[in-house]
Design an enzyme around this catalytic site. Structure first.
Site, short mmCIF file in Angstrom:
data_model
loop_
_atom_site.label_atom_id
_atom_site.label_comp_id
_atom_site.label_asym_id
_atom_site.label_seq_id
_atom_site.Cartn_x
_atom_site.Cartn_y
_atom_site.Cartn_z
N SER A 127 80.26 26.39 42.52
CA SER A 127 79.68 25.57 43.37
C SER A 127 78.40 24.84 42.90
O SER A 127 77.68 25.74 42.20
CB SER A 127 79.43 26.00 44.84
OG SER A 127 78.73 25.23 45.72
N TYR A 152 76.31 33.31 50.49
CA TYR A 152 77.42 32.70 49.98
C TYR A 152 77.06 32.24 48.54
O TYR A 152 77.97 32.42 47.73
CB TYR A 152 77.64 31.49 51.02
CG TYR A 152 78.47 30.27 50.31
CD1 TYR A 152 79.74 30.42 49.87
CD2 TYR A 152 77.97 29.33 49.59
CE1 TYR A 152 80.73 29.43 49.22
CE2 TYR A 152 78.46 28.18 48.90
CZ TYR A 152 80.06 28.37 48.86
OH TYR A 152 80.37 27.42 48.25
N LYS A 156 78.59 33.31 44.71
CA LYS A 156 78.86 32.36 43.63
C LYS A 156 78.31 32.70 42.16
O LYS A 156 78.85 32.69 41.13
CB LYS A 156 78.66 30.81 44.08
CG LYS A 156 79.73 30.33 45.14
CD LYS A 156 81.14 30.40 44.71
CE LYS A 156 82.02 30.08 45.86
NZ LYS A 156 83.38 30.30 45.64
C1 UD1 Z 1 77.45 23.66 51.38
C2 UD1 Z 1 76.89 24.49 50.18
C3 UD1 Z 1 77.72 24.13 49.24
C4 UD1 Z 1 79.38 24.64 49.76
C5 UD1 Z 1 79.87 24.04 50.89
C6 UD1 Z 1 80.75 24.59 51.69
C7 UD1 Z 1 74.53 24.62 49.62
C8 UD1 Z 1 73.31 24.26 49.50
N1 UD1 Z 1 75.70 23.83 49.81
O1 UD1 Z 1 77.19 22.04 51.24
O2 UD1 Z 1 77.51 24.93 48.01
O3 UD1 Z 1 80.23 24.51 48.64
O4 UD1 Z 1 78.63 23.96 52.01
O5 UD1 Z 1 80.87 24.53 52.83
O6 UD1 Z 1 74.73 25.84 49.84
N2 UD1 Z 1 74.96 17.66 58.08
C9 UD1 Z 1 74.53 16.86 58.96
N3 UD1 Z 1 75.15 17.05 59.93
C10 UD1 Z 1 76.20 17.91 60.41
C11 UD1 Z 1 76.71 18.62 59.03
C12 UD1 Z 1 76.05 18.22 57.98
O7 UD1 Z 1 73.59 16.03 59.08
O8 UD1 Z 1 76.62 18.09 61.23
C13 UD1 Z 1 74.17 16.91 56.52
C14 UD1 Z 1 73.61 18.40 55.81
O9 UD1 Z 1 72.29 18.82 56.47
C15 UD1 Z 1 73.65 17.74 54.50
C16 UD1 Z 1 74.65 17.27 54.16
O10 UD1 Z 1 75.28 16.77 55.71
O11 UD1 Z 1 72.42 17.32 54.03
C17 UD1 Z 1 76.16 17.89 53.79
O12 UD1 Z 1 76.24 19.14 54.37
P1 UD1 Z 1 77.53 19.93 54.38
O13 UD1 Z 1 78.83 19.25 54.40
O14 UD1 Z 1 77.44 21.10 55.22
O15 UD1 Z 1 77.44 20.48 52.80
P2 UD1 Z 1 76.62 21.37 51.88
O16 UD1 Z 1 75.21 21.81 52.88
O17 UD1 Z 1 75.86 20.39 50.95
#
Ligand code: UD1
Length: 345
Positions: A127, A152, A156
């Site tokens: 990842s 997590y 990795k």
């Molecule tokens: C995270 C992990 C990534 C992992 C993935 C798998 C980190 C930094 N990243 O990705 O390695 O492979 O999860 O599950 O550890 N968001 C919102 N509202 C929501 C959900 C998300 O605003 O309800 C925003 C988050 O704050 C973030 C973006 O959307 O900025 C992406 O979030 P998400 O889809 O959870 O993925 P990552 O956190 O990037």
């Protein structure tokens, strides 16, 4: 004879799409999964798409003896793609030992059994979390590994080290580590896709569930980041594109094209898209409104990250093809299918 590839975690989100692409490319994937975060119905979806009933064994990769017996039963496996792992960042903070046990024990068992059963090749799901918040963007494979911000993420990083050390010790072994950015979307057929358990942690499943009324409102975690619109930036990659990269990686190893015994590739699109941009792209692509509110930042979130994909493009010979709009439509198509299947609509 079709070449056999073991796909651990093959009923999961990325695993199931990879099984389809392996079949399309003429391989015989063999799925091992303990269904801890997936559903057996995925096998029907795979069959509907490919016309082939996938071989499936309900085995927990933490169970060394069961895995050993599995390899006795299925002789002649030429490569392993290891997806079997837990992946919820928040849960890993609450249950660190579950993550260390699941993610590391499964990997160690596989690596121990590979030489015993004459299997030389492994592709590992890593990842972009290993880069933490990079100092320079986009991130290349040479960008420094930053201290992990969750168990997590630690698993990795540790897994990558465990693989590198093992490959160094056993001269026949080869590995390709694929560092995924943010996989989204579903198979264009709508037969397989992401099946989050309970309330989704990831952005796009939350968006699609809000769009269809299952959730009241999306919460956007933070609008005060140092980005143009204040929300975080990610590199969202279509899951079918991602799946295809695994087929390329397996072929590369089987055809002895690897330049090093451990190769690392970033799998992304090379394009950073903010959370606000993703939501409005979804609305534009589908014509469906997504009610949202801005909420406080989420602990442990990285401000911005996207991939430099030139190494994967040139050396692996793989490039993400799908547009963001098509990808978002595929996720919406899948969500609607799920709704009608579950009788909720
Ligand atoms: C995270 C992990 C990534 C992992 C993935 C798998 C980190 C930094 N990243 O990705 O390695 O492979 O999860 O599950 O550890 N968001 C919102 N509202 C929501 C959900 C998300 O605003 O309800 C925003 C988050 O704050 C973030 C973006 O959307 O900025 C992406 O979030 P998400 O889809 O959870 O993925 P990552 O956190 O990037």
């Amino acid at each position: 004879m079709k070449k056999k590839v073991l796909v651990t975690g093959g009923t999961g989100y990325i695993g199931s799409h990879t099984v389809v692409e392996l079949m399309n490319a003429g391989f015989t994937p063999i799925i091992v999964d303990n269904l801890s975060n997936s559903n057996i119905s995925v096998l029907d979806g795979i069959k509907k798409i490919t016309g082939i009933e996938p071989v499936f064994e309900n085995i927990d990769c933490k169970d060394y003896i069961a895995l050993d017996r599995f390899f006795e039963k299925y002789q002649g496996i030429e490569a392993i793609i290891n997806f079997a792992a837990s992946k919820a960042v928040g849960e890993s903070v609450e249950k660190p030992l579950l993550y260390y046990r699941n993610n590391l024990m499964s990997l160690v068992n596989l690596l121990e059994l590979m030489p015993k059963h004459g299997i030389d090749n492994i592709v590992f799901s890593s990842s972009c979390t290993v880069y933490g918040q990079p100092d320079v963007l986009p991130v290349t494979e040479q960008s420094p590994i930053k201290p992990a911000t969750s168990p997590y993420g630690s698993t990795k990083q540790m897994s990558e080290t465990i693989i590198a050390d093992t490959v160094y010790a056993y001269s026949n072994l080869k590995a390709i580590l694929l560092r995924y950015f943010n996989p989204i979307g579903a198979h264009p057929s709508g037969e397989i896709g992401e099946l989050p358990n309970g309330i989704p942690n990831n952005l796009l499943p939350y968006v699609t569930q809000t769009a269809c009324g299952l959730r009241e409102k999306l919460r956007i975690f933070g609008d005060d980041y140092n980005t143009e619109d204040g929300s975080c930036i990610r590199d969202f990659i279509n899951v079918v594109d991602l799946a295809k990269a695994h087929v390329v990686a397996v072929k590369r190893m089987l055809e002895n094209k690897s330049e090093k015994s451990v190769e690392i590739f970033n799998l992304g699109t090379g394009r950073g898209v903010s959370v606000f941009e993703l939501v409005s792209a979804f609305e534009k692509a589908t014509g469906v409104k997504v009610p949202f509110e801005v909420a406080p930042r989420r602990d442990g979130d990285i401000e911005k990250v996207w991939a430099d994909t030139s190494y994967a493009n040139e050396v692996l010979g793989w490039k993400a093809q799908e547009t963001l709009e098509d990808t978002l439509r595929s996720a919406w198509n899948w969500e609607q299918k799920l709704m009608s299947r579950d009788g909720n609509s």
